[in-house]
Design a protein around this motif. Structure first.
Motif, PDB file in Angstrom:
ATOM      1  N   GLY A 155       0.466  -8.614   5.695  1.00 39.33           N
ATOM      2  CA  GLY A 155       1.825  -8.395   5.227  1.00 39.33           C
ATOM      3  C   GLY A 155       1.885  -7.394   4.094  1.00 39.33           C
ATOM      4  N   CYS A 156       0.942  -7.478   3.161  1.00 42.15           N
ATOM      5  CA  CYS A 156       0.921  -6.542   2.031  1.00 42.15           C
ATOM      6  C   CYS A 156       0.602  -5.121   2.485  1.00 42.15           C
ATOM      7  CB  CYS A 156      -0.094  -7.009   0.989  1.00 42.15           C
ATOM      8  SG  CYS A 156       0.409  -8.485   0.080  1.00 42.15           S
ATOM      9  N   ILE A 157      -0.317  -4.986   3.432  1.00 44.06           N
ATOM     10  CA  ILE A 157      -0.655  -3.655   3.953  1.00 44.06           C
ATOM     11  C   ILE A 157       0.573  -3.010   4.594  1.00 44.06           C
ATOM     12  CG2 ILE A 157      -1.946  -2.444   5.764  1.00 44.06           C
ATOM     13  CD1 ILE A 157      -4.281  -4.355   5.192  1.00 44.06           C
ATOM     14  N   LEU A 158       1.280  -3.769   5.421  1.00 46.97           N
ATOM     15  CA  LEU A 158       2.466  -3.233   6.082  1.00 46.97           C
ATOM     16  C   LEU A 158       3.544  -2.867   5.066  1.00 46.97           C
ATOM     17  CD1 LEU A 158       2.732  -5.635   9.155  1.00 46.97           C
ATOM     18  CD2 LEU A 158       2.155  -3.197   9.189  1.00 46.97           C
ATOM     19  N   ALA A 159       3.739  -3.708   4.059  1.00 41.39           N
ATOM     20  CA  ALA A 159       4.754  -3.440   3.043  1.00 41.39           C
ATOM     21  C   ALA A 159       4.428  -2.168   2.267  1.00 41.39           C
ATOM     22  CB  ALA A 159       4.866  -4.628   2.090  1.00 41.39           C
ATOM     23  N   VAL A 160       3.171  -1.996   1.893  1.00 42.13           N
ATOM     24  CA  VAL A 160       2.760  -0.802   1.140  1.00 42.13           C
ATOM     25  C   VAL A 160       2.915   0.454   1.987  1.00 42.13           C
ATOM     26  CG1 VAL A 160       0.790   0.386   0.111  1.00 42.13           C
ATOM     27  CG2 VAL A 160       1.230  -1.991  -0.460  1.00 42.13           C
ATOM     28  N   LEU A 161       2.491   0.398   3.243  1.00 46.40           N
ATOM     29  CA  LEU A 161       2.629   1.557   4.124  1.00 46.40           C
ATOM     30  C   LEU A 161       4.102   1.939   4.292  1.00 46.40           C
ATOM     31  CD1 LEU A 161      -0.012   0.778   6.908  1.00 46.40           C
ATOM     32  CD2 LEU A 161      -0.142   2.517   5.104  1.00 46.40           C
ATOM     33  N   GLY A 162       4.961   0.931   4.441  1.00 47.34           N
ATOM     34  CA  GLY A 162       6.386   1.207   4.547  1.00 47.34           C
ATOM     35  C   GLY A 162       6.945   1.838   3.285  1.00 47.34           C
ATOM     36  N   LEU A 163       6.543   1.321   2.127  1.00 49.53           N
ATOM     37  CA  LEU A 163       7.001   1.879   0.848  1.00 49.53           C
ATOM     38  C   LEU A 163       6.572   3.336   0.694  1.00 49.53           C
ATOM     39  CD1 LEU A 163       6.324  -1.004  -1.719  1.00 49.53           C
ATOM     40  CD2 LEU A 163       8.529   0.076  -1.252  1.00 49.53           C
ATOM     41  N   LEU A 164       5.311   3.625   1.010  1.00 54.00           N
ATOM     42  CA  LEU A 164       4.797   4.981   0.856  1.00 54.00           C
ATOM     43  C   LEU A 164       5.476   5.949   1.817  1.00 54.00           C
ATOM     44  CD1 LEU A 164       0.975   4.254   0.386  1.00 54.00           C
ATOM     45  CD2 LEU A 164       2.673   4.840  -1.364  1.00 54.00           C
ATOM     46  N   MET A 165       5.803   5.472   3.005  1.00 56.17           N
ATOM     47  CA  MET A 165       6.499   6.324   3.968  1.00 56.17           C
ATOM     48  C   MET A 165       7.906   6.667   3.467  1.00 56.17           C
ATOM     49  SD  MET A 165       7.041   5.778   8.077  1.00 56.17           S
ATOM     50  CE  MET A 165       5.266   5.730   8.320  1.00 56.17           C
ATOM     51  N   LEU A 166       8.595   5.678   2.934  1.00 58.70           N
ATOM     52  CA  LEU A 166       9.934   5.930   2.383  1.00 58.70           C
ATOM     53  C   LEU A 166       9.865   6.841   1.169  1.00 58.70           C
ATOM     54  CD1 LEU A 166      11.551   2.371   2.627  1.00 58.70           C
ATOM     55  CD2 LEU A 166      11.924   4.332   4.130  1.00 58.70           C
ATOM     56  N   GLN A 167       8.856   6.633   0.339  1.00 56.60           N
ATOM     57  CA  GLN A 167       8.708   7.476  -0.848  1.00 56.60           C
ATOM     58  C   GLN A 167       8.445   8.928  -0.463  1.00 56.60           C
ATOM     59  OE1 GLN A 167       5.200   6.888  -3.397  1.00 56.60           O
ATOM     60  NE2 GLN A 167       6.567   6.873  -5.174  1.00 56.60           N
ATOM     61  N   ALA A 168       7.627   9.139   0.582  1.00 56.43           N
ATOM     62  CA  ALA A 168       7.328  10.496   1.037  1.00 56.43           C
ATOM     63  C   ALA A 168       8.581  11.208   1.535  1.00 56.43           C
ATOM     64  CB  ALA A 168       6.277  10.449   2.150  1.00 56.43           C
ATOM     65  N   VAL A 183      -2.689  -3.051  -6.115  1.00 53.90           N
ATOM     66  CA  VAL A 183      -3.994  -2.426  -5.879  1.00 53.90           C
ATOM     67  C   VAL A 183      -3.952  -1.491  -4.674  1.00 53.90           C
ATOM     68  CG1 VAL A 183      -6.391  -2.876  -5.220  1.00 53.90           C
ATOM     69  CG2 VAL A 183      -5.293  -4.287  -6.965  1.00 53.90           C
ATOM     70  N   LEU A 184      -3.333  -1.947  -3.581  1.00 50.15           N
ATOM     71  CA  LEU A 184      -3.250  -1.122  -2.371  1.00 50.15           C
ATOM     72  C   LEU A 184      -2.464   0.161  -2.613  1.00 50.15           C
ATOM     73  CD1 LEU A 184      -2.583  -3.878   0.333  1.00 50.15           C
ATOM     74  CD2 LEU A 184      -4.643  -2.478   0.118  1.00 50.15           C
ATOM     75  N   ALA A 185      -1.372   0.059  -3.364  1.00 50.59           N
ATOM     76  CA  ALA A 185      -0.546   1.241  -3.637  1.00 50.59           C
ATOM     77  C   ALA A 185      -1.286   2.241  -4.513  1.00 50.59           C
ATOM     78  CB  ALA A 185       0.761   0.820  -4.306  1.00 50.59           C
ATOM     79  N   ILE A 186      -2.062   1.735  -5.464  1.00 49.61           N
ATOM     80  CA  ILE A 186      -2.838   2.628  -6.332  1.00 49.61           C
ATOM     81  C   ILE A 186      -3.984   3.276  -5.560  1.00 49.61           C
ATOM     82  CG2 ILE A 186      -4.379   2.697  -8.336  1.00 49.61           C
ATOM     83  CD1 ILE A 186      -2.677   0.496  -9.587  1.00 49.61           C
ATOM     84  N   ALA A 187      -4.614   2.495  -4.676  1.00 50.27           N
ATOM     85  CA  ALA A 187      -5.775   2.994  -3.932  1.00 50.27           C
ATOM     86  C   ALA A 187      -5.393   3.846  -2.726  1.00 50.27           C
ATOM     87  CB  ALA A 187      -6.630   1.818  -3.463  1.00 50.27           C
ATOM     88  N   ALA A 188      -4.163   3.722  -2.244  1.00 50.03           N
ATOM     89  CA  ALA A 188      -3.759   4.428  -1.019  1.00 50.03           C
ATOM     90  C   ALA A 188      -3.999   5.934  -1.061  1.00 50.03           C
ATOM     91  CB  ALA A 188      -2.297   4.132  -0.716  1.00 50.03           C
ATOM     92  N   PRO A 189      -3.668   6.637  -2.173  1.00 53.37           N
ATOM     93  CA  PRO A 189      -3.894   8.093  -2.201  1.00 53.37           C
ATOM     94  C   PRO A 189      -5.352   8.491  -2.026  1.00 53.37           C
ATOM     95  CG  PRO A 189      -2.388   7.438  -3.945  1.00 53.37           C
ATOM     96  CD  PRO A 189      -2.962   6.174  -3.371  1.00 53.37           C
ATOM     97  N   LEU A 190      -6.278   7.558  -2.291  1.00 56.72           N
ATOM     98  CA  LEU A 190      -7.693   7.861  -2.093  1.00 56.72           C
ATOM     99  C   LEU A 190      -8.064   7.869  -0.620  1.00 56.72           C
ATOM    100  CD1 LEU A 190      -9.188   5.590  -4.914  1.00 56.72           C
ATOM    101  CD2 LEU A 190      -8.649   8.042  -5.023  1.00 56.72           C
ATOM    102  N   GLY A 191      -7.252   7.207   0.195  1.00 55.92           N
ATOM    103  CA  GLY A 191      -7.546   7.116   1.622  1.00 55.92           C
ATOM    104  C   GLY A 191      -6.741   8.059   2.484  1.00 55.92           C
ATOM    105  N   PHE A 192      -5.491   8.327   2.105  1.00 53.13           N
ATOM    106  CA  PHE A 192      -4.651   9.215   2.910  1.00 53.13           C
ATOM    107  C   PHE A 192      -3.462   9.696   2.082  1.00 53.13           C
ATOM    108  CE2 PHE A 192      -2.543   5.180   3.164  1.00 53.13           C
ATOM    109  CZ  PHE A 192      -1.197   5.474   3.303  1.00 53.13           C
ATOM    110  N   ARG A 193      -2.861  10.770   2.557  1.00 54.73           N
ATOM    111  CA  ARG A 193      -1.645  11.295   1.940  1.00 54.73           C
ATOM    112  C   ARG A 193      -0.660  11.641   3.044  1.00 54.73           C
ATOM    113  NH1 ARG A 193      -2.184  12.485  -3.439  1.00 54.73           N
ATOM    114  NH2 ARG A 193      -4.341  12.554  -4.243  1.00 54.73           N
ATOM    115  N   ILE A 194       0.599  11.303   2.834  1.00 57.17           N
ATOM    116  CA  ILE A 194       1.641  11.630   3.807  1.00 57.17           C
ATOM    117  C   ILE A 194       2.224  12.977   3.417  1.00 57.17           C
ATOM    118  CG2 ILE A 194       3.818  10.911   4.843  1.00 57.17           C
ATOM    119  CD1 ILE A 194       3.117   8.042   4.127  1.00 57.17           C
TER     120      ILE A 194
END
Length: 209
Positions: free
Chosen positions: A26-39, A98-109
């Motif tokens: 659930g947290c992974i999906l929520a973070v991915l959704g947030l980052l997509m909207l932010q992009a 943690v996932l939101a902070i670490a996400a840019p290390l794994g991918f960028r939209i």
């Protein structure tokens, strides 16, 4: 409750592994959704929307802002839902941070269409919230409030959140000087997220806990 019903209810209880897996997913999906909207430069409803709004104004991660905004609501959830609810809520919020902070290390939209981000990102947030709600975890202030009202009065969690979403979106538009299209896409994202809860999170439909 009969002995047979008690045994059946016990058999439907989530195991620790199921709770952990649900919180992680659930947290992974929520973070991915947030980052997509932010992009896409969009806002959505709930604490996610407030976190996105502040992320455009402050040099802070959307995940950190999201976790900080939710802290005041944990006491409310604890009084109504119990200590286990608070423990899982704190863990989920920390994981999102943690996932939101670490996400840019794994991918960028790099680039994402606004309408696509609204539909897919909003739906991902909604499914993430649904997974967490099914396991008695609230990660958003409005989500926790909606769950408390759902438990106390049987109010539909999705509809409760949609009212809060509308207020947050209307407040965000003038602050971010959003154009008509950007505002419309933000509304779509909020409807997509809340729609998942409206359709799938109903009293009596799900008996596991």
């Amino acid at each position: 409750m009969t002995v047979e019903q008690s045994v059946q209810t016990a058999s439907l209880r989530h195991t620790l592994f199921e709770d952990i897996y649900a919180v992680l997913t659930g947290c992974i999906l929520a973070v991915l959704g947030l980052l997509m909207l932010q992009a896409a430069g969009l806002v959505t409803g709930g604490m996610a929307g407030l976190a996105l709004l502040l992320s455009y104004l402050l040099p802070m991660s959307v995940g950190v802002l999201f976790a900080l905004l939710n802290i005041p609501f944990l006491g409310l959830g604890g009084r109504s839902m119990g200590k286990a609810f608070v423990v899982k809520a704190v863990a989920a919020n920390l994981l999102i941070m943690v996932l939101a902070i670490a996400a840019p290390l794994g991918f960028r939209i790099g680039e994402v269409n606004g309408l696509f981000a609204a539909l897919v990102g909003g739906t991902m947030i909604g499914v993430g919230l649904l997974l967490l709600a099914r396991h008695q975890v609230g990660i958003g202030g409005l989500g926790i409030l909606a769950l408390v009202l759902h438990k106390a009065f049987g109010w539909n969690a999705g509809r409760t959140m949609m009212i809060g979403d509308a207020l947050i979106l209307c407040a965000s538009a003038p602050v971010l000087h959003m154009g008509t299209q950007q505002f419309a896409y933000s509304v779509v994202s909020a409807v997509a997220a809340a729609g998942v809860l409206i359709v799938f999170h109903k009293p009596g439909r799900y008996t596991g806990h």
